[in-house]
Design a protein around this motif. Structure first.
Motif, short mmCIF file in Angstrom:
data_model
loop_
_atom_site.label_atom_id
_atom_site.label_comp_id
_atom_site.label_asym_id
_atom_site.label_seq_id
_atom_site.Cartn_x
_atom_site.Cartn_y
_atom_site.Cartn_z
N GLU A 226 50.11 47.12 -43.04
CA GLU A 226 49.61 45.59 -41.58
C GLU A 226 48.56 46.36 -42.13
O GLU A 226 47.44 45.00 -42.02
N TYR A 227 48.35 47.59 -41.81
CA TYR A 227 46.23 48.35 -41.56
C TYR A 227 45.84 47.48 -43.42
O TYR A 227 44.63 47.34 -42.86
N ALA A 228 45.71 47.36 -44.52
CA ALA A 228 45.48 47.06 -45.78
C ALA A 228 45.70 45.56 -45.96
O ALA A 228 44.72 45.52 -46.33
N ASP A 229 46.47 44.90 -45.02
CA ASP A 229 46.90 43.59 -44.64
C ASP A 229 45.76 42.99 -44.11
O ASP A 229 45.03 41.92 -44.14
N LYS A 230 45.21 44.19 -42.55
CA LYS A 230 43.60 43.35 -42.50
C LYS A 230 42.66 42.43 -42.55
O LYS A 230 42.18 43.23 -44.02
N PRO A 231 42.51 41.73 -42.60
CA PRO A 231 41.63 40.46 -42.60
C PRO A 231 39.74 41.25 -42.90
O PRO A 231 39.52 41.71 -43.99
N ALA A 232 39.50 42.04 -41.77
CA ALA A 232 38.53 43.15 -41.48
C ALA A 232 38.83 44.00 -42.83
O ALA A 232 37.49 44.24 -43.46
N VAL A 233 39.87 44.53 -43.03
CA VAL A 233 40.26 45.63 -43.71
C VAL A 233 39.13 45.28 -45.37
O VAL A 233 38.08 45.78 -46.30
N LYS A 234 40.16 44.03 -46.19
CA LYS A 234 40.08 43.61 -47.15
C LYS A 234 38.66 42.72 -47.59
O LYS A 234 37.83 43.29 -48.51
N GLU A 235 37.73 42.33 -46.33
CA GLU A 235 36.90 41.85 -46.40
C GLU A 235 35.15 42.77 -46.47
O GLU A 235 34.29 42.75 -47.11
N LEU A 236 35.35 44.22 -45.22
CA LEU A 236 34.19 45.18 -46.09
C LEU A 236 34.56 45.73 -46.16
O LEU A 236 33.86 47.72 -46.32
N TYR A 237 36.10 46.15 -47.53
CA TYR A 237 36.22 47.20 -48.31
C TYR A 237 34.78 47.37 -49.44
O TYR A 237 34.12 46.38 -49.96
N GLY A 238 34.26 48.19 -49.42
CA GLY A 238 32.82 48.47 -49.99
C GLY A 238 31.82 48.35 -49.98
O GLY A 238 30.67 48.66 -50.46
#
Ligand code: ACK
Length: 222
Positions: free
Chosen positions: A85-97
């Motif tokens: 669930e965490y890995a799929d959070k939009p913020a996590v995906k957008e801000l990765y890197g």
């Protein structure tokens, strides 16, 4: 095992850039070097270590490990609750890197760990998991509702045999005491800030000037 079940990291977090890692390590070393020479520290030494030692060299007592980071979500390669669930959070995906500026507002030392408190900003809190402070079974004092982000920290060292996740528990314990109105015993105004004692070998140095640390939001597969 399908790839999607193995593709989650050990943890997500902010990883300090090399230059600032050196600075934080040096600041921490300076603090430890000064702390164990203070009369107040020597007075409370029996609270700090159960061994019948008269002195302790804090720089030797704590072992540093790995790249300095502030864990957001421990995923344990997908085995931890809420990892996917965490890995799929939009913020996590957008801000990765992406690059961030973390604010290190305090240093703390206990008989188990030494760490830095990270004071998260509003946009940094979008990457913070909702359950991070729900650790009442390990830190009963955390039942005092602590704000989201309270656990955010950088582990700077652990005593022998102590797991790094202890650093966050030690921080929560100190913050719970503060929340209950215990300000700690003000021990000394140091160059870096004011040093307070919270009993049971727990020391907190509130930094006069928070350390601003550049960090990259990423993950570690280990
Ligand atoms: O110092 P830390 O924040 O504490 O960074 C390490 C990192 O993940 C890799 O071990 C943290 N960690 C380990 N287990 C847990 C856990 N169950 N919950 C939260 N953080 C954890 C550890």
């Amino acid at each position: 095992v399908p790839l999607e079940e193995t593709s989650l990291p050990l943890f997500f977090g902010w990883f300090l850039l090399p230059g600032i890692q050196d600075k934080v390590r040096c600041t921490s070393m300076d603090f430890l070097k000064t702390l164990d020479t203070l009369e107040a520290f020597k007075k409370h030494l029996p609270d700090f270590t159960v061994e019948a030692e008269k002195e302790v060299d804090l720089e030797q007592y704590f072992q540093a490990n790995g790249v300095l980071h502030c864990t957001t979500k421990f995923c344990d390669y997908g085995k931890a609750e809420g990892a996917k669930e965490y890995a799929d959070k939009p913020a996590v995906k957008e801000l990765y890197g992406s690059a961030f500026e973390l604010s290190l507002s305090a240093l703390f030392v206990t008989p188990r760990t030494v760490g830095a408190r990270v004071s998260l900003s509003g946009d940094q809190l979008t990457l913070w998991p909702a359950d991070a402070e729900e650790v009442v079974s390990v830190v009963p004092a955390a039942a005092t509702t602590l704000p989201a982000g309270s656990r955010a920290h950088i582990t700077l060292g652990c005593a022998e045999g102590v797991e790094p996740q202890q650093t966050g528990f030690d921080l929560l314990e100190i913050l719970a005491l503060q929340q209950e109105g215990q300000e700690g015993e003000l021990v000394e105004e140091m160059e870096l800030g004011s040093l307070a004692y919270y009993g049971k070998g727990r020391w907190l140095l509130s930094l006069r000037e928070p350390i601003s640390a550049q960090a990259c939001f990423s993950s570690l597969y280990g």
